[in-house]
Motif scaffolding. Structure first.
Motif: not given
Lengths: 261, 409
Positions: B205-209, B237-244, B253-260
């Motif tokens: 997944s990719v995220y934007g917030y 405020s918080l702006d976030m871009v992320g992925a998992d 299961a291997f999993k990972g998740e990160g956000s700037f």
């Protein structure tokens, strides 16, 4: 990796071809398994789990499956109906020929669908004594068969067929070093089976207590699996069973797992 | 306004579907008791609550759900987590309407929005605030639903989720860390977008917030004319871009998740505002059999434009050094979740998170016994420790040993 077709294969072991006199164990099993031509299935599945002290718990699951006849690969979607504390929990399995199954779990508490490890066919089905392998259609070529003889059991003259895993992989995936099946000589229905664990000890016994005729084909709709080591039993019954009804492919997607009803 | 509108629509739905016999009513009764071994008032929590869930559909296209909680608290304000509401409190939990289209699903109303594929430590899980005063084994106790509109779009090549939440609801922290804040939270909207795809054995997944941090930050202390110290807090405020991602196999299961995460303090000059940072976690599940599963994760948070020494110096100049913690430039944490099925009807679970930089930690072990169908007795503990200002250090002293009896109907 393709392992088992999960459309309740234990329902299928019926033959109308009575030319069994020259049969080997392999021939009987081959004919029995080739009867399994169900494309879709919908049923209310009930599980009653009983401990050796007589303590019981019930589970009720809305069950849907669809098998692609060209590949024999199955998609299965289940939703817990009872007990109420896990109501809405959804479970989706999609078989693949060349890799591990896709499994998705929807937990209402998390409001989120999780892709989860497939956990192998030897895993227990919904905490019961049935494994995913037990409820799937056995892969004919995964086993070698031997006709042990004849025996009258439950007033049914039957073949005794021994199945041994052909490879270490089959042994590891199923957890069974041997299965002995009792096959009715009249209709070739498999009404009793005994499962042996990796150490060769008798692990479980399966008794089919009721066959129901649907669309002219008898299905095992009431069966009891007993774990003789921990003295635990599971009864699995199918109600409102419907087969070969139209179910869209879209239904077997994570999107439908999270719908409320 | 959104809540009132949703409530009205749901009532209409309940009325129509009730008439047509499609209304489903379920519920859960729970009694929870906890003692705090660190508090002079040992009985910290004792309440009973009933949650009623109304759900159903009107036709093939519209569904709804409305959950109402009635909780009776037997204790007066005296524990470490005081003040809590005492006596009888009735409030809605989730309350939303669903629209099911051919390729579009829409949910409008008060709802949970959980992001991320990792367990317990989710860098991308930014929408729903936490209720640190009500931690238990039930996620509905310690996460707070928010009013929002969520559109889920299902093209053949994935799943696109677009979310708008019109107002900010902050984390609920134990006193004295839940300040009253003057910000107009009604004007503080949040929005986000997520695209997810499950391809073969890999899901990603990719995220934007764009929104707000859920914890207000101390801006200044003011000495009033009558010698009182007033602390001024403000949300930033918080702006976030992320992925998992998740990579699944037979028993693992291997999993990972990160956000700037981008804050108001882009230059890093303001010590009262958290700096831009990267927050990532990586780990996996191991499920050797049906009885046991293990989840292990390691996490890292790295602050940009950050110098610990100069940050300390600036806090000293503002006389805030006792109130705002100074972080390491790069901090690490580890977490694990262990599940063990003791018998068919008894489960043991342990959740633990340790931040290595601040040495603050959180541990939630509990044993759950399914006494009868849908009836559970749960015995557990909840333990925090760490320096003041750290994530779990803020809850230090609010330890609990709890017993919960629940039944669903």
């Amino acid at each position: 990796m393709r392992r088992t077709s999960i459309c309740i294969g234990i329902l299928f072991f019926i033959l109308t071809d009575y030319a069994w006199m020259q049969n080997t164990g392999y021939d009987i099993m081959e004919r029995a398994l080739k009867r399994s031509s169900i494309k879709t299935m919908q049923a209310d599945l009930k599980l009653v789990l009983e401990t050796r002290t007589g303590d019981t718990r019930e589970r009720e699951i809305a069950f849907f499956s669809k098998t692609d006849p060209s590949t024999d690969l199955t998609k299965m979607l289940m939703k817990f109906v009872y007990p109420k504390d896990v109501r809405g929990t959804g479970f989706l399995t999609i078989e693949h020929a060349d890799r591990a199954d896709d499994r998705f779990l929807y937990l209402p508490a998390l409001r989120q669908i999780k892709k989860i490890a497939s956990s192998g066919s030897g895993g227990n089905f919904m905490s019961s004594d049935f494994t995913y392998y037990d409820i799937g259609t056995p892969e004919l070529e995964d086993w070698t068969y031997r006709l042990l003889g004849e025996e009258t059991r439950n007033r049914r003259l039957s073949f005794m067929i021994e199945a041994l895993p052909k490879s270490q992989q089959v042994l590891d995936e199923t957890g069974y070093s041997k299965i002995i099946r009792w096959v009715d000589q009249t209709d070739l229905s498999m009404f009793h089976s005994e499962y042996y664990d990796k150490s060769g000890e008798l692990k479980k016994k399966l008794d089919v207590e009721k066959f129901t005729l649907i669309n002219g084909v008898p299905f095992a709709t009431d069966m009891v699996m007993q774990d003789v080591i921990i003295e635990h039993t599971s009864r699995m019954t199918f109600e409102d069973l419907e087969i070969d009804i139209p179910i869209s492919d879209d239904f077997f997607t994570p999107r439908y797992l999270q719908r409320e009803q | 306004m959104l809540r009132i509108l949703t409530g009205g629509l749901i009532l209409l739905g309940l009325t129509f579907s009730g008439v047509r016999g499609e209304l489903d009513i379920a519920g859960r009764l729970k009694t929870f008791s906890a003692i705090n071994p660190n508090d002079v008032y040992r009985w910290d929590k004792l309440y009973s609550q009933v949650q009623l869930n109304f759900s159903g559909r009107t036709g093939d296209r519209v569904g709804y759900r409305a959950d109402f909680v009635a909780r009776y608290d037997y204790l007066s304000d005296q524990g470490a987590t005081a003040p809590r509401s005492t006596g009888l409190a009735i409030y809605p939990a989730e309350m939303y309407l669903d629209y099911y289209g051919k390729w579009l699903d829409v949910r409008i109303g008060q709802q949970y929005l959980f992001w991320g594929r990792a367990d317990w430590v989710n860098p991308t899980d930014v929408f729903n605030p936490w209720d640190y005063t009500n931690m238990s084994s039930d996620i509905e106790d310690y996460r707070i639903p928010i009013p929002a509109v969520k559109a889920s779009i299902y093209p053949v090549w994935g799943h696109l989720e677009v979310i708008y939440a019109p107002r900010l609801i902050p984390d609920k922290l134990p006193v004295p860390f839940s300040p009253s804040v003057a910000d107009n939270r009604l004007a503080m909207g949040q929005s986000g977008v997520r695209f997810a795809r499950d391809l073969s054995i890999v899901g990603w997944s990719v995220y934007g917030y764009h929104g707000w941090r859920k914890k207000a930050e101390l801006e200044e202390t003011i000495l009033t004319s009558d010698d009182r110290i007033v602390q001024v807090f403000r949300f930033h405020s918080l702006d976030m871009v992320g992925a998992d991602f998740i990579f699944t196999g037979e028993k693992w299961a291997f999993k990972g998740e990160g956000s700037f995460n981008f804050s108001d303090d882009r230059s890093g000059d303001n010590p009262t505002i958290i700096n831009d940072n990267f927050f990532g976690t990586f780990g996996g599940d191991w499920i050797p059999n049906d009885k046991f599963s293990l989840n292990l994760q390691g996490s890292v948070r790295h602050y940009f434009n950050y110098d610990k020494a100069s940050e300390s110096q600036r806090l000293l100049q503002l006389n805030l050094q006792h109130f705002i913690p100074v972080y390491e430039t790069t901090g690490y944490s580890v977490s694990n979740v262990i599940r063990y099925k003791v018998t068919n009807f008894i489960n043991l679970q342990s959740v633990a998170v340790l931040n290595l930089a601040d040495r603050d930690w959180f541990w939630l072990p509990f044993l759950s016994w399914e006494m009868a169908d849908a009836t559970h007795l749960t015995l557990g503990g909840l333990f925090f420790d760490g320096p003041t200002g750290s994530d779990f250090g803020n809850s230090a002293g609010a330890d609990e040993v709890f017993l919960q009896l629940s039944t669903s109907f």
